[in-house]
Design a protein around this motif. Structure first.
Motif, PDB file in Angstrom:
ATOM      1  N   SER A 133      -2.963  -4.215  -4.455  1.00  0.00           N
ATOM      2  CA  SER A 133      -2.716  -3.648  -3.146  1.00  0.00           C
ATOM      3  C   SER A 133      -3.462  -4.497  -2.129  1.00  0.00           C
ATOM      4  N   GLN A 158      -2.465   6.903  -0.013  1.00  0.00           N
ATOM      5  CA  GLN A 158      -3.608   6.246  -0.638  1.00  0.00           C
ATOM      6  C   GLN A 158      -4.566   5.614   0.356  1.00  0.00           C
ATOM      7  N   ALA A 161      -8.113  12.352  -0.426  1.00  0.00           N
ATOM      8  CA  ALA A 161      -7.622  11.224   0.382  1.00  0.00           C
ATOM      9  C   ALA A 161      -7.629  11.533   1.868  1.00  0.00           C
ATOM     10  N   SER A 169     -10.077   8.245   2.991  1.00  0.00           N
ATOM     11  CA  SER A 169      -9.729   7.063   2.198  1.00  0.00           C
ATOM     12  C   SER A 169     -10.119   5.781   2.938  1.00  0.00           C
ATOM     13  N   TYR A 214     -11.476   7.406  -6.654  1.00  0.00           N
ATOM     14  CA  TYR A 214     -11.969   6.100  -6.196  1.00  0.00           C
ATOM     15  C   TYR A 214     -12.672   5.333  -7.319  1.00  0.00           C
ATOM     16  N   GLY A 250      -8.098   1.876  -2.268  1.00  0.00           N
ATOM     17  CA  GLY A 250      -7.736   3.179  -1.731  1.00  0.00           C
ATOM     18  C   GLY A 250      -7.908   4.271  -2.760  1.00  0.00           C
ATOM     19  N   PHE A 251      -7.315   5.407  -2.474  1.00  0.00           N
ATOM     20  CA  PHE A 251      -7.360   6.569  -3.355  1.00  0.00           C
ATOM     21  C   PHE A 251      -6.363   6.359  -4.481  1.00  0.00           C
ATOM     22  N   GLU A 252      -6.854   6.274  -5.709  1.00  0.00           N
ATOM     23  CA  GLU A 252      -5.985   5.940  -6.844  1.00  0.00           C
ATOM     24  C   GLU A 252      -5.578   7.186  -7.624  1.00  0.00           C
ATOM     25  N   TRP A 253      -4.937   8.104  -6.869  1.00  0.00           N
ATOM     26  CA  TRP A 253      -4.324   9.272  -7.480  1.00  0.00           C
ATOM     27  C   TRP A 253      -5.319  10.041  -8.356  1.00  0.00           C
ATOM     28  N   TRP A 297       0.012  16.533  -2.885  1.00  0.00           N
ATOM     29  CA  TRP A 297      -1.164  15.833  -3.409  1.00  0.00           C
ATOM     30  C   TRP A 297      -2.459  16.341  -2.783  1.00  0.00           C
ATOM     31  N   THR A 306       0.876  -1.170   0.000  1.00  0.00           N
ATOM     32  CA  THR A 306       0.000   0.000   0.000  1.00  0.00           C
ATOM     33  C   THR A 306       0.918   1.225   0.000  1.00  0.00           C
ATOM     34  N   SER A 307       0.337   2.416  -0.044  1.00  0.00           N
ATOM     35  CA  SER A 307       1.110   3.626   0.227  1.00  0.00           C
ATOM     36  C   SER A 307       0.330   4.485   1.195  1.00  0.00           C
TER      37      SER A 307
END
Length: 482
Positions: A439, A41, A72, A75, A450, A443-446, A56, A37-38
């Motif tokens: 993942s 995100q 995010a 998230s 979502y 999560g939040f995909e940049w 971000w 994960t990050s």
């Protein structure tokens, strides 16, 4: 055959072939399987968890930047549901977990000492992972530059700040982390964030973004030095996205632009790290790439640090054609690259993920072989530090998420990676240590917000309920069969 996108709940003809027991029993001894994960995100905790704003966060407030207009700040709320998520990892049976330290959570201003609340969060996470028998792989930077570092990666001083940060984090956690990743995908930060403007901070500088690449690589070298000065016990590497680049046709212009994309996407990041020099620019673009030539040798020595591993994030190959491309992307958004004199053509012989990446597992082996052939003895052991697929999953009437296409994807890519490095395989000689699946959680995909889901575990964002998908149960069976 036209490129088609697959929904993760669409049955495929291959799903029945991937018997989990057979795949699990065929994994090499010592081959590590984990998930990733990050922080930005999945963590959330922006309002009540002590995380300050990153580039971000600022990017998500700009109209039209995020496909669904989301952010995010909450998230998957991993900040507050960390113990539950560690339990999911333990029950899944993975060997390792790759996570990222959120720089603005640990060091809100990008300088100074570590925050107590940030330290406490990661302290609990690491203790929980170790109690569960899971090896931690920690990434120092996964794109969330502290907003207080004005100028971001255009500012050379940010590299120095990052080196100091790496040393502080190494001193705090260096006794409990098995593997360290300095940077995640400096190519994406440079190209998406500063050259084309599709990601934070949203600059559209084209070749003017080259100093960003250099500052990121300098930050990597300083971070390696900082971690070693902190006497961390774990192995140290970097992770970058590599794409095997091909010309779309026989035209000379296709070949010229293909070489340019290969240099910009792959070689200006791997060559300095592994060889201590930037690649020779293609003759036609010497002027545009002069920033790669006019570099201080002392910087290159800093960048070229001995590494314990090299991380490959794999999504698929790239096919380059001369001429302008479509004015919109696959999801109907305006294309930031539409004005360029070249474009990426879809690989129409392959299906695509929901995120538009070609599902071409054989190119994973070819990418490993290209790393071997280019860097030879300079290539350390390799990890697949990210491998996974995004699809618009759906929940059925019983509350379950069936994603056979993700199972297909993971089975085929795991098999391709392992087979490629076996004796007689296309990438024989590459020392492949393991595969980290992206993942664990949705999560939040940049910039997609979502609208895409990469997780093995479905997250219902309004309620935060976690539901393991069919792919989670499949991977459980794979890992238990080893």
């Amino acid at each position: 055959m036209s490129t088609k996108k697959l929904n993760s709940n669409t049955p495929t003809a291959r799903a029945w072939q991937h018997r989990a027991g057979e795949l699990g029993s065929g994994l090499p001894d010592g081959f590590i399987v984990g998930t990733s994960t990050s922080g930005f995100q999945v963590e959330g905790g922006a309002r009540d968890g002590g995380r300050h704003e990153s580039a971000w966060d600022a990017f998500t407030t700009q109209p039209g930047r995020i496909l669904d207009g989301s952010n995010a700040s909450v998230s998957a709320n991993h900040f507050h549901r960390q113990a539950e998520d560690v339990t999911l990892l333990r029950e899944l049976g993975v060997d390792a977990y790759r996570f990222s330290f959120a720089w603005p959570r640990l060091q809100p201003d990008g300088r100074g000492g570590l925050s107590q609340s940030g330290f406490a969060f990661y302290d609990r996470l690491l203790d929980g992972l170790l109690r569960a028998g899971i090896s931690p792989m920690a990434t120092l930077f996964h794109w969330d530059t502290p907003l207080e570092l004005r100028g971001g990666w255009l500012n050379r001083d940010t590299a120095q700040r990052f080196g100091d940060y790496a040393h502080a984090v190494g001193e705090a956690f260096g006794d409990r982390i098995d593997d360290w990743v300095t940077l995640n995908e400096p190519a994406t930060v440079t190209l998406g964030g500063y050259a084309l403007g599709t990601q934070a901070p949203g600059e559209r500088m084209l070749f003017g973004a080259l100093p960003v690449a250099h500052h990121l690589l300098l930050a990597h070298g300083l971070a390696v030095q900082g971690l070693r000065a902190a006497d961390v016990r774990g192995r140290i590497g970097i992770a970058n996205v590599h794409s095997l680049v091909q010309p779309a046709g026989d035209r000379e212009a296709d070949a010229v632009f293909s070489e340019l994309v290969d240099v910009l996407h792959n070689r200006i990041f791997a060559d300095p790290v592994l060889l201590g020099r930037y690649p020779q620019p293609p003759e036609q673009f010497t002027t545009e790439l002069r920033a790669l030539i006019e570099v201080d040798d002392a910087d290159l020595r800093t960048i070229h640090q001995p590494l314990d591993f090299y991380g490959l994030n794999y999504r698929g190959p790239s096919r380059v054609a001369a001429g302008r491309g479509a004015s919109t992307t696959a999801d109907g958004q305006p294309s930031a690259a539409a004005h360029l004199p070249f474009h990426l053509e879809p690989l129409r012989e392959y299906p695509a993920t929901g995120s538009g990446h070609s599902i071409a597992p054989e190119y994973l082996g070819l990418s490993l072989a290209q790393l071997r052939d280019r860097y030879g003895d300079a290539l350390p052991p390799v990890w697949i530090t990210e491998g996974g697929a995004g699809f618009p999953d759906t929940v059925d009437e019983r509350g379950a998420v069936h994603d056979p296409v993700r199972i297909d994807y993971l089975a085929e890519h795991l098999t391709a990676a392992v087979d490629a490095v076996r004796p007689g395989g296309i990438a024989e000689g590459v020392r492949l240590r393991g595969y980290m699946i992206r993942s664990l959680l949705d999560g939040f995909e940049w910039e997609a917000g979502y609208t895409q889901r990469y997780g093995l575990v479905h997250v219902d964002f309004p309620t935060q309920n976690r539901t393991p998908k069919s792919s989670y149960r499949w991977l459980q069976r794979v890992l238990s069969a080893r």
